[in-house]
Design a protein around this motif. Structure first.
Motif, PDB file in Angstrom:
ATOM      1  N   GLN A 129       0.806  -1.217   0.000  1.00 53.97           N
ATOM      2  CA  GLN A 129       0.000   0.000   0.000  1.00 53.97           C
ATOM      3  C   GLN A 129       0.840   1.269   0.000  1.00 53.97           C
ATOM      4  N   GLN A 130       2.144   1.134   0.343  1.00 54.64           N
ATOM      5  CA  GLN A 130       2.976   2.318   0.471  1.00 54.64           C
ATOM      6  C   GLN A 130       3.051   3.072  -0.848  1.00 54.64           C
ATOM      7  N   TYR A 131       3.060   4.384  -0.741  1.00 54.31           N
ATOM      8  CA  TYR A 131       3.124   5.341  -1.843  1.00 54.31           C
ATOM      9  C   TYR A 131       1.786   5.547  -2.541  1.00 54.31           C
ATOM     10  N   ARG A 132       0.732   4.859  -2.081  1.00 52.71           N
ATOM     11  CA  ARG A 132      -0.584   5.232  -2.587  1.00 52.71           C
ATOM     12  C   ARG A 132      -0.982   6.541  -1.917  1.00 52.71           C
ATOM     13  N   PRO A 133      -1.489   7.502  -2.692  1.00 51.05           N
ATOM     14  CA  PRO A 133      -1.826   8.807  -2.105  1.00 51.05           C
ATOM     15  C   PRO A 133      -2.733   8.653  -0.881  1.00 51.05           C
ATOM     16  N   GLY A 134      -2.341   9.331   0.200  1.00 53.59           N
ATOM     17  CA  GLY A 134      -3.136   9.285   1.419  1.00 53.59           C
ATOM     18  C   GLY A 134      -2.730   8.201   2.399  1.00 53.59           C
ATOM     19  N   ASP A 135      -1.867   7.252   1.990  1.00 51.85           N
ATOM     20  CA  ASP A 135      -1.447   6.198   2.907  1.00 51.85           C
ATOM     21  C   ASP A 135      -0.499   6.784   3.950  1.00 51.85           C
ATOM     22  N   ARG A 136      -0.657   6.344   5.220  1.00 50.48           N
ATOM     23  CA  ARG A 136       0.111   6.911   6.329  1.00 50.48           C
ATOM     24  C   ARG A 136       1.574   6.479   6.343  1.00 50.48           C
ATOM     25  N   GLN A 137       1.925   5.489   5.541  1.00 52.68           N
ATOM     26  CA  GLN A 137       3.284   4.958   5.635  1.00 52.68           C
ATOM     27  C   GLN A 137       4.340   5.967   5.172  1.00 52.68           C
ATOM     28  N   LEU A 138       4.042   6.730   4.146  1.00 50.69           N
ATOM     29  CA  LEU A 138       5.019   7.703   3.669  1.00 50.69           C
ATOM     30  C   LEU A 138       5.198   8.818   4.690  1.00 50.69           C
ATOM     31  N   ALA A 139       4.117   9.211   5.358  1.00 51.46           N
ATOM     32  CA  ALA A 139       4.233  10.209   6.421  1.00 51.46           C
ATOM     33  C   ALA A 139       5.112   9.691   7.554  1.00 51.46           C
ATOM     34  N   THR A 140       4.998   8.400   7.849  1.00 50.60           N
ATOM     35  CA  THR A 140       5.864   7.784   8.857  1.00 50.60           C
ATOM     36  C   THR A 140       7.322   7.851   8.432  1.00 50.60           C
ATOM     37  N   THR A 141       7.585   7.550   7.172  1.00 51.14           N
ATOM     38  CA  THR A 141       8.958   7.621   6.665  1.00 51.14           C
ATOM     39  C   THR A 141       9.534   9.019   6.842  1.00 51.14           C
ATOM     40  N   CYS A 142       8.724  10.036   6.587  1.00 50.39           N
ATOM     41  CA  CYS A 142       9.183  11.426   6.770  1.00 50.39           C
ATOM     42  C   CYS A 142       9.606  11.664   8.218  1.00 50.39           C
ATOM     43  N   LYS A 143       8.790  11.218   9.161  1.00 47.16           N
ATOM     44  CA  LYS A 143       9.097  11.417  10.582  1.00 47.16           C
ATOM     45  C   LYS A 143      10.389  10.700  10.975  1.00 47.16           C
ATOM     46  N   VAL A 144      10.559   9.484  10.470  1.00 45.99           N
ATOM     47  CA  VAL A 144      11.738   8.704  10.838  1.00 45.99           C
ATOM     48  C   VAL A 144      12.996   9.337  10.267  1.00 45.99           C
ATOM     49  N   LEU A 145      12.917   9.849   9.051  1.00 36.49           N
ATOM     50  CA  LEU A 145      14.097  10.495   8.460  1.00 36.49           C
ATOM     51  C   LEU A 145      14.487  11.754   9.223  1.00 36.49           C
ATOM     52  N   ASP A 146      13.493  12.448   9.746  1.00 35.43           N
ATOM     53  CA  ASP A 146      13.777  13.599  10.594  1.00 35.43           C
ATOM     54  C   ASP A 146      14.520  13.153  11.857  1.00 35.43           C
ATOM     55  N   LYS A 147      14.078  12.029  12.455  1.00 31.86           N
ATOM     56  CA  LYS A 147      14.778  11.474  13.615  1.00 31.86           C
ATOM     57  C   LYS A 147      16.205  11.064  13.242  1.00 31.86           C
ATOM     58  N   ALA A 148      16.334  10.405  12.094  1.00 34.08           N
ATOM     59  CA  ALA A 148      17.653   9.915  11.674  1.00 34.08           C
ATOM     60  C   ALA A 148      18.637  11.059  11.516  1.00 34.08           C
ATOM     61  N   TRP A 149      18.167  12.182  11.000  1.00 32.44           N
ATOM     62  CA  TRP A 149      19.050  13.336  10.856  1.00 32.44           C
ATOM     63  C   TRP A 149      19.547  13.800  12.221  1.00 32.44           C
ATOM     64  N   GLY A 150      18.654  13.828  13.200  1.00 30.18           N
ATOM     65  CA  GLY A 150      19.052  14.243  14.536  1.00 30.18           C
ATOM     66  C   GLY A 150      19.996  13.269  15.217  1.00 30.18           C
ATOM     67  N   LEU A 151      19.940  11.995  14.829  1.00 27.99           N
ATOM     68  CA  LEU A 151      20.789  10.975  15.435  1.00 27.99           C
ATOM     69  C   LEU A 151      22.142  10.815  14.730  1.00 27.99           C
ATOM     70  N   SER A 152      22.279  11.393  13.556  1.00 24.72           N
ATOM     71  CA  SER A 152      23.515  11.225  12.788  1.00 24.72           C
ATOM     72  C   SER A 152      24.692  11.878  13.509  1.00 24.72           C
ATOM     73  N   GLU A 153      25.844  11.199  13.475  1.00 20.87           N
ATOM     74  CA  GLU A 153      26.999  11.657  14.243  1.00 20.87           C
ATOM     75  C   GLU A 153      28.169  12.124  13.388  1.00 20.87           C
ATOM     76  N   ASN A 154      28.119  11.878  12.088  1.00 25.31           N
ATOM     77  CA  ASN A 154      29.230  12.296  11.237  1.00 25.31           C
ATOM     78  C   ASN A 154      28.709  12.579   9.834  1.00 25.31           C
ATOM     79  N   GLU A 155      29.561  13.114   8.999  1.00 26.92           N
ATOM     80  CA  GLU A 155      29.126  13.538   7.663  1.00 26.92           C
ATOM     81  C   GLU A 155      28.699  12.357   6.799  1.00 26.92           C
ATOM     82  N   GLU A 156      29.355  11.215   6.968  1.00 27.94           N
ATOM     83  CA  GLU A 156      28.981  10.038   6.190  1.00 27.94           C
ATOM     84  C   GLU A 156      27.549   9.605   6.509  1.00 27.94           C
ATOM     85  N   GLU A 157      27.195   9.626   7.780  1.00 29.11           N
ATOM     86  CA  GLU A 157      25.833   9.276   8.166  1.00 29.11           C
ATOM     87  C   GLU A 157      24.839  10.338   7.711  1.00 29.11           C
ATOM     88  N   ARG A 158      25.227  11.603   7.803  1.00 29.93           N
ATOM     89  CA  ARG A 158      24.317  12.657   7.343  1.00 29.93           C
ATOM     90  C   ARG A 158      24.071  12.552   5.845  1.00 29.93           C
TER      91      ARG A 158
END
Length: 323
Positions: free
Chosen positions: A223-252
């Protein structure tokens, strides 16, 4: 005494598969095991099947939820009731293969405390239970070719790409306790769990097939990537978290790369709201390149774009078949 294993069996409208799934766990030879069944307010008769199985195996723990909590909330209900040293998150449309728990525990006991997650290979099955393909592709000698395995500190890899078959995982209890379980605000759990856990815990791969994973037309991943599905919104939130957790340029840079990929898909599948969120992330992370600027112009064109992606996929598939 051997470590205790808690298998948290999550059910939501799996009436056709739940008995087979539960019996595949019940028949595991590992002795110090507790099986916790959480039905997430099924509406298709799953509860009656679960109750029938429990009558024959009264040591099963049942949690029959009155309202739907979603995957993350349902899992947390089971996790809070569990006592195991190791945790398995098991969907009741899958099948656990014989000896799976024994092999995972046997290996876990040899690992240092900083290793938090074990995962294995798996096979996909269809609605009828027939094997369709293995999760990992292999060459003629049996060596895994795709996706490439990663072990140890896998933070950068789990951000960048999908290479772990989620249902095969066994998780050290301490990992989930430190994380506070799954994030219940999200539509799915694995990407967020990988990103948060991989920051502090190591991963290890065992080369055998431990689970049959059922893929049907109604599976969440379809179902992912079907317009309106909540999974893509979840991916956005997780990527925001991942950016905050990154510790070096390679991870960023790994985070930027994944945001670019998800932005492209969001534009080409007409997920305009999520595309705007991802564009904000690209600007915040200094990840906006020429390709993304062009995609932003494409996103402004008032026509459906999903057909462009489908056409691209068909052409790509044809080219791969000709090689």
């Amino acid at each position: 005494m051997d470590p205790r294993v808690s298998v948290i069996c999550l059910c939501y409208n799996h009436a056709n598969f739940v008995e087979e799934a539960l019996l595949s766990v019940i028949s595991q030879t590992y002795e110090n095991i507790e099986i916790i069944v959480v039905d997430d307010a099924s509406t298709d008769g799953s509860r009656e099947v679960i109750k029938n199985v429990a009558r024959r195996h009264p040591w099963l723990q049942l949690h029959l939820l009155e309202s739907n909590k979603g995957n993350c909330g349902a899992f947390n209900t089971g996790f809070r009731a569990s006592t195991g040293d190791y945790i398995i998150d098991f969907a009741t449309d899958d099948r656990m293969l014989p000896g799976h728990v024994d092999r995972l525990v046997g290996h876990f006991k040899k690992l240092p405390r900083n290793m938090g997650v074990l995962y294995t290979d798996a096979c996909y099955i269809n609605r009828e239970g027939q094997i369709t393909r293995a999760f990992y592709r292999r060459d003629k000698e049996g060596n895994i070719t795709h996706p490439v395995i990663a072990e140890g500190n896998v933070f950068k890899e789990v951000v960048r790409r999908y290479f772990i078959c989620t249902p095969t995982m066994m998780i050290r209890r301490e990992v989930l306790e430190r994380l506070g379980g799954y994030d219940e605000s999200l539509a799915f759990e694995d990407f967020d769990f990988w990103v948060r856990s991989a920051r502090d815990w190591g991963y290890r791969f065992l080369d055998y097939r431990g689970i049959h994973v059922r893929r049907t037309s109604g599976s969440m991943s379809r179902q992912q990537y079907r317009p309106g599905d909540r999974q893509l919104a979840t991916t956005c939130k997780v990527l925001d978290k991942a950016w905050g957790l990154s510790e070096n340029e390679e991870e960023r840079e790994a985070v930027r790369s994944r945001i670019r990929y998800e932005y492209m898909l969001a534009v080409m599948t007409d997920n305009t709201y999520e595309a705007a969120q991802l564009m904000e992330l690209l600007e915040t992370t200094d990840g906006l390149g020429l390709r993304q600027r062009l995609l932003r112009l494409v996103s402004l064109v008032p026509v459906q774009k999903a057909w462009i992606r489908r056409s691209y996929q068909k052409v790509s598939h044809t080219i791969r078949m000709l090689k």
